[in-house]
Design a protein around this motif. Structure first.
Motif, short mmCIF file in Angstrom:
data_model
loop_
_atom_site.label_atom_id
_atom_site.label_comp_id
_atom_site.label_asym_id
_atom_site.label_seq_id
_atom_site.Cartn_x
_atom_site.Cartn_y
_atom_site.Cartn_z
N VAL A 22 0.84 -1.20 0.00
CA VAL A 22 0.00 0.00 0.00
C VAL A 22 0.88 1.25 0.00
O VAL A 22 0.66 2.18 -0.78
N GLU A 23 1.86 1.29 0.86
CA GLU A 23 2.77 2.44 0.94
C GLU A 23 3.47 2.67 -0.41
O GLU A 23 3.58 3.80 -0.88
N LEU A 26 0.97 4.12 -2.95
CA LEU A 26 0.60 5.51 -2.65
C LEU A 26 1.74 6.49 -2.90
O LEU A 26 1.54 7.70 -2.87
N ASP A 27 2.91 5.96 -3.19
CA ASP A 27 4.06 6.79 -3.54
C ASP A 27 4.38 6.70 -5.03
O ASP A 27 5.41 7.18 -5.49
N LEU A 31 0.68 9.17 -9.53
CA LEU A 31 -0.14 10.08 -8.73
C LEU A 31 0.13 11.54 -9.08
O LEU A 31 -0.74 12.39 -8.87
N VAL A 41 -6.27 3.43 -4.29
CA VAL A 41 -5.71 2.23 -3.70
C VAL A 41 -6.66 1.75 -2.61
O VAL A 41 -7.08 2.55 -1.76
N VAL A 53 -5.99 -1.51 -7.05
CA VAL A 53 -5.79 -0.16 -7.58
C VAL A 53 -6.77 0.05 -8.72
O VAL A 53 -6.92 -0.82 -9.59
#
Length: 101
Positions: A22-23, A26-27, A31, A41, A53
Motif C-alpha cells: 500500500v505504501e 501511494l508513492d 499520482l 488504492v 488499484v
C-alpha cells in the motif's frame, strides 16, 4: 478531465507485506502525472495482503506513454518483488462517483 481509459488491478502481496505494498502504491509517480485522473488504492477488509488499484487516464496513449518511461519501468520491477503472484486486471473506465478522502 475526462477518463477514456482505465483498469482495476487486484494484487496479493507477499505474506505480511500488505502495508508495504500500500505504501509503495501511494508513492507511485502516476499520482503526480496530470494524465492520470483517478488513482485509488484499496485493500481487502478480510485479508490485508490483498490490495487493489483503480486507475483512470485521459487516454490509452497517455497511459502507454507514462509506462514507457524509465521511472515507470523501475516502478513495475520494484512492484513485482512485493507480489506473491501476477496481478489480475479488469479493464474499466471510471465514470463518476465521490472521492472518499
Amino acid at each position: 478531465m475526462n477518463v477514456n481509459h482505465g483498469f482495476h488491478a487486484t494484487m496479493t502481496a507477499q505474506p505480511g507485506q500488505g502495508d508495504k505494498l500500500v505504501e509503495f502504491l501511494l508513492d507511485a509517480p502516476s499520482l503526480t502525472d496530470p494524465d492520470c485522473v483517478v488513482f485509488l488504492v484499496s485493500r481487502s477488509a478480510t485479508d490485508p495482503d490483498i490490495v487493489s488499484v483503480t486507475e483512470g487516464w485521459v487516454s490509452r496513449e497517455a497511459h502507454g506513454s507514462f509506462f514507457a518511461t524509465d521511472a515507470a519501468q523501475r516502478l513495475v520491477a520494484d512492484l513485482r518483488s512485493l507480489l506473491a503472484g501476477e496481478p489480475e486486471y479488469t479493464d474499466s473506465v471510471p465514470v463518476g462517483g465521490k472521492p472518499a478522502f
